[in-house]
Design an enzyme around this catalytic site. Structure first.
Site, PDB file in Angstrom:
ATOM      1  NE  ARG A  67      -1.069   1.743  -4.576  1.00 47.85           N
ATOM      2  CZ  ARG A  67       0.038   0.990  -5.292  1.00 47.85           C
ATOM      3  NH1 ARG A  67       0.582  -0.008  -4.904  1.00 47.85           N
ATOM      4  NH2 ARG A  67       0.405   1.908  -6.579  1.00 47.85           N
ATOM      5  NE  ARG A 119       4.137  -2.815 -10.015  1.00 45.02           N
ATOM      6  CZ  ARG A 119       3.148  -2.507 -10.717  1.00 45.02           C
ATOM      7  NH1 ARG A 119       3.362  -2.649 -12.252  1.00 45.02           N
ATOM      8  NH2 ARG A 119       2.140  -1.856 -10.325  1.00 45.02           N
ATOM      9  CD1 TRP A 150       6.749   8.153  -0.275  1.00 49.52           C
ATOM     10  CD2 TRP A 150       4.410   7.480  -0.765  1.00 49.52           C
ATOM     11  NE1 TRP A 150       6.031   9.360  -0.786  1.00 49.52           N
ATOM     12  CE2 TRP A 150       4.660   9.247  -1.036  1.00 49.52           C
ATOM     13  CE3 TRP A 150       3.409   7.193  -1.114  1.00 49.52           C
ATOM     14  CZ2 TRP A 150       3.821  10.168  -1.586  1.00 49.52           C
ATOM     15  CZ3 TRP A 150       2.281   8.252  -1.844  1.00 49.52           C
ATOM     16  CH2 TRP A 150       2.508   9.266  -1.968  1.00 49.52           C
ATOM     17  CB  SER A 166      -1.065   0.070   1.276  1.00 49.37           C
ATOM     18  OG  SER A 166      -0.173   0.036   2.446  1.00 49.37           O
ATOM     19  N   GLY A 167       2.220   0.963  -0.256  1.00 53.65           N
ATOM     20  CA  GLY A 167       2.979   2.238   0.084  1.00 53.65           C
ATOM     21  C   GLY A 167       3.946   2.320   1.141  1.00 53.65           C
ATOM     22  CB  THR A 168       5.058  -0.325   3.624  1.00 58.68           C
ATOM     23  OG1 THR A 168       3.861  -0.937   3.318  1.00 58.68           O
ATOM     24  CG2 THR A 168       5.428  -0.386   4.885  1.00 58.68           C
ATOM     25  N   GLY A 190       4.890   3.017  -8.962  1.00 60.48           N
ATOM     26  CA  GLY A 190       4.307   3.983  -7.844  1.00 60.48           C
ATOM     27  C   GLY A 190       3.271   5.155  -8.451  1.00 60.48           C
ATOM     28  CB  SER A 235       1.251  -3.278  -5.847  1.00 53.16           C
ATOM     29  OG  SER A 235       2.454  -3.035  -5.629  1.00 53.16           O
ATOM     30  CG  HIS A 280       2.544  -5.694   6.419  1.00 58.38           C
ATOM     31  ND1 HIS A 280       2.538  -4.710   6.012  1.00 58.38           N
ATOM     32  CD2 HIS A 280       3.568  -6.397   5.770  1.00 58.38           C
ATOM     33  CE1 HIS A 280       3.304  -4.419   4.844  1.00 58.38           C
ATOM     34  NE2 HIS A 280       4.028  -5.555   4.831  1.00 58.38           N
TER      35      HIS A 280
HETATM   36  S1  PPS Z   1       5.636  -3.665   0.951  1.00 58.29           S
HETATM   37  O1  PPS Z   1       6.443  -4.996   0.590  1.00 58.29           O
HETATM   38  O2  PPS Z   1       4.351  -4.135   1.753  1.00 58.29           O
HETATM   39  O3  PPS Z   1       6.490  -3.106   2.155  1.00 58.29           O
HETATM   40  O4  PPS Z   1       5.360  -2.798  -0.210  1.00 58.29           O
HETATM   41  P1  PPS Z   1       4.804  -1.276  -0.233  1.00 58.29           P
HETATM   42  O5  PPS Z   1       5.923  -0.505   0.005  1.00 58.29           O
HETATM   43  O6  PPS Z   1       3.756  -1.126   0.989  1.00 58.29           O
HETATM   44  O7  PPS Z   1       4.235  -0.899  -1.654  1.00 58.29           O
HETATM   45  C1  PPS Z   1       4.884  -1.070  -2.792  1.00 58.29           C
HETATM   46  C2  PPS Z   1       4.239  -0.169  -3.712  1.00 58.29           C
HETATM   47  O8  PPS Z   1       4.430   1.165  -3.374  1.00 58.29           O
HETATM   48  C3  PPS Z   1       4.990   1.930  -4.376  1.00 58.29           C
HETATM   49  N1  PPS Z   1       5.932   2.935  -4.093  1.00 58.29           N
HETATM   50  C4  PPS Z   1       5.885   4.028  -4.073  1.00 58.29           C
HETATM   51  N2  PPS Z   1       4.980   4.871  -4.567  1.00 58.29           N
HETATM   52  C5  PPS Z   1       5.055   6.313  -4.261  1.00 58.29           C
HETATM   53  N3  PPS Z   1       6.207   7.014  -3.761  1.00 58.29           N
HETATM   54  C6  PPS Z   1       7.208   5.995  -3.262  1.00 58.29           C
HETATM   55  N4  PPS Z   1       8.191   6.764  -2.794  1.00 58.29           N
HETATM   56  C7  PPS Z   1       7.074   4.663  -3.356  1.00 58.29           C
HETATM   57  N5  PPS Z   1       7.954   3.710  -3.242  1.00 58.29           N
HETATM   58  C8  PPS Z   1       7.290   2.821  -3.362  1.00 58.29           C
HETATM   59  C9  PPS Z   1       5.851   0.486  -5.177  1.00 58.29           C
HETATM   60  O9  PPS Z   1       6.168   1.148  -6.277  1.00 58.29           O
HETATM   61  C10 PPS Z   1       4.818  -0.309  -5.144  1.00 58.29           C
HETATM   62  O10 PPS Z   1       3.673   0.094  -5.794  1.00 58.29           O
HETATM   63  P2  PPS Z   1       3.392  -0.597  -7.591  1.00 58.29           P
HETATM   64  O11 PPS Z   1       2.046  -0.128  -7.839  1.00 58.29           O
HETATM   65  O12 PPS Z   1       3.784  -1.863  -7.672  1.00 58.29           O
HETATM   66  O13 PPS Z   1       4.404   0.485  -8.237  1.00 58.29           O
END
Ligand code: PPS
Length: 330
Positions: A161, A293, A79, A75-77, A295, A169, A139
């Site tokens: 998300r 990936r 980030w 969900s953007g962890t 984002g 994702s 989580h």
């Molecule tokens: S995990 O394994 O649960 O920790 O993964 P998580 O970080 O929650 O999710 C990964 C998705 O977040 C996107 N991502 C970002 N989005 C916006 N800004 C930043 N800085 C960022 N960093 C990681 C990442 O690309 C994954 O989403 P998808 O849709 O697969 O690209």
């Protein structure tokens, strides 16, 4: 078959007979990484994660000053870990400093997971290297949090998300990890599991709804954030986060560009291009690059059929009706 997966995602390899007996009575499903996941306390996870969960539930002592980031996987962890680290440590590590930790470490190394990193494989934990406030993550569903987290003044920052992008994702992530030694998971099969609630730490809806309710009942303890909302108004939500954590930005900081710089430093573009995130690995085995990936919002549209979209819309409608929670971009 599963030996090159990160340890915490492997099935029962290396577990004691006692553990195997414990798992033999839990509901199980095959999928995602090609190995079994089990239902423990109402959520789905691999045996090693469940072991980490139990250790963490038994041993972790929360402190009132702790800040715990809770997320549904994908969900953007990554980030939010970066944003939190930059925000909370901005006195100790001024955001403009040359060798800022965010430039040389992956956010998962800066804000470790309780059950996936700190309590995995029966480690004896030494929290002495942590500074106050301790920044941690999990989580875990609300009901499965260690009791001391629920009983203390620990603050919980929750991020979710929209389920369509979360699913896509997660599907890519799972395929990425198993890619080297197995065919990829078919999207139809994985979608079927997701809709049944069988996904890492799922059912997705139960996870989200429990924290949503907690954030309404106890807004000083739980802040509920959505990936899409932060994308749309990053500055507003970073300032909201700072206020919730009782470390609001001063006017001077705002004027000096501190808010903008934390956002820039934590952005997908910046993090995904850093050397540590293109070549490095986590202690749990994943390559740092798998956390970056695209984002973006709405990537699900490139993969969902109309039937899939309608099916998930129906489930979302059923599960969230009356809650007041609305997902955008679905
Ligand atoms: S995990 O394994 O649960 O920790 O993964 P998580 O970080 O929650 O999710 C990964 C998705 O977040 C996107 N991502 C970002 N989005 C916006 N800004 C930043 N800085 C960022 N960093 C990681 C990442 O690309 C994954 O989403 P998808 O849709 O697969 O690209």
């Amino acid at each position: 078959m599963t030996t090159s997966l990160p340890k915490h995602l492997q099935d029962q390899e290396g577990l004691s007979e006692e553990c195997k007996n414990f798992f033999s009575v839990l509901p199980k499903e095959k999928g995602w990484m090609g190995s079994y996941i089990y239902n423990y306390q109402g959520f789905w996870a691999s045996p090693r994660i469940i072991q980490g969960v139990i250790a963490c539930q038994q041993q972790f002592q929360a402190q009132d000053s702790d800040i715990i980031l809770v997320t549904t996987p994908k969900s953007g962890t990554t980030w939010l870990k970066a944003l939190l680290f930059g925000l909370v440590n901005r006195v100790k590590h001024p955001i403009f400093e040359q060798n800022h930790p965010l430039l040389i470490k992956n956010p998962h190394d800066l804000v470790p997971y309780l059950e996936l990193t700190l309590y995995v494989d029966g480690q004896v934990l030494d929290f002495s290297s942590f500074t106050t406030p301790r920044l941690l993550s999990t989580h875990l569903p609300f009901a499965s949090l260690p009791k001391s987290v629920q009983d203390s003044k620990t603050k919980l920052v929750y991020l979710c998300r929209n389920p369509k992008d979360t699913f896509i994702s997660m599907w890519h992530f799972a395929n990425n990890l198993i890619l080297h030694h197995k065919d990829t998971n078919s999207i139809e099969e994985m979608f079927g599991l997701f809709c049944k609630g069988v996904s890492f730490y799922g059912p997705f809806w139960d996870h989200v709804l429990d924290y949503w309710k907690q954030s309404i009942e106890n807004p000083n303890k739980v802040l509920f954030l959505m990936y899409e909302e932060i994308k749309e108004q990053p500055k507003l939500h970073l300032k909201r986060l700072a206020e919730f954590l009782e470390c609001p930005f001063s006017i001077k900081e705002e004027n000096c560009g501190v808010v903008d710089e934390i956002l820039r430093m934590s952005s997908f573009k910046n993090l995904s291009n850093l050397e540590v995130n293109t070549t490095g690995k986590l202690s749990t085995g994943e390559e740092n690059k798998v956390f970056f990936r695209r984002g973006e919002i709405g990537d699900w549209k490139s993969y969902f059929t109309t039937e899939m979209s309608e099916k998930l819309n129906y489930i979302i409608e059923q599960k969230f009706q009356g809650s007041g929670l609305k997902f955008s971009y679905i």
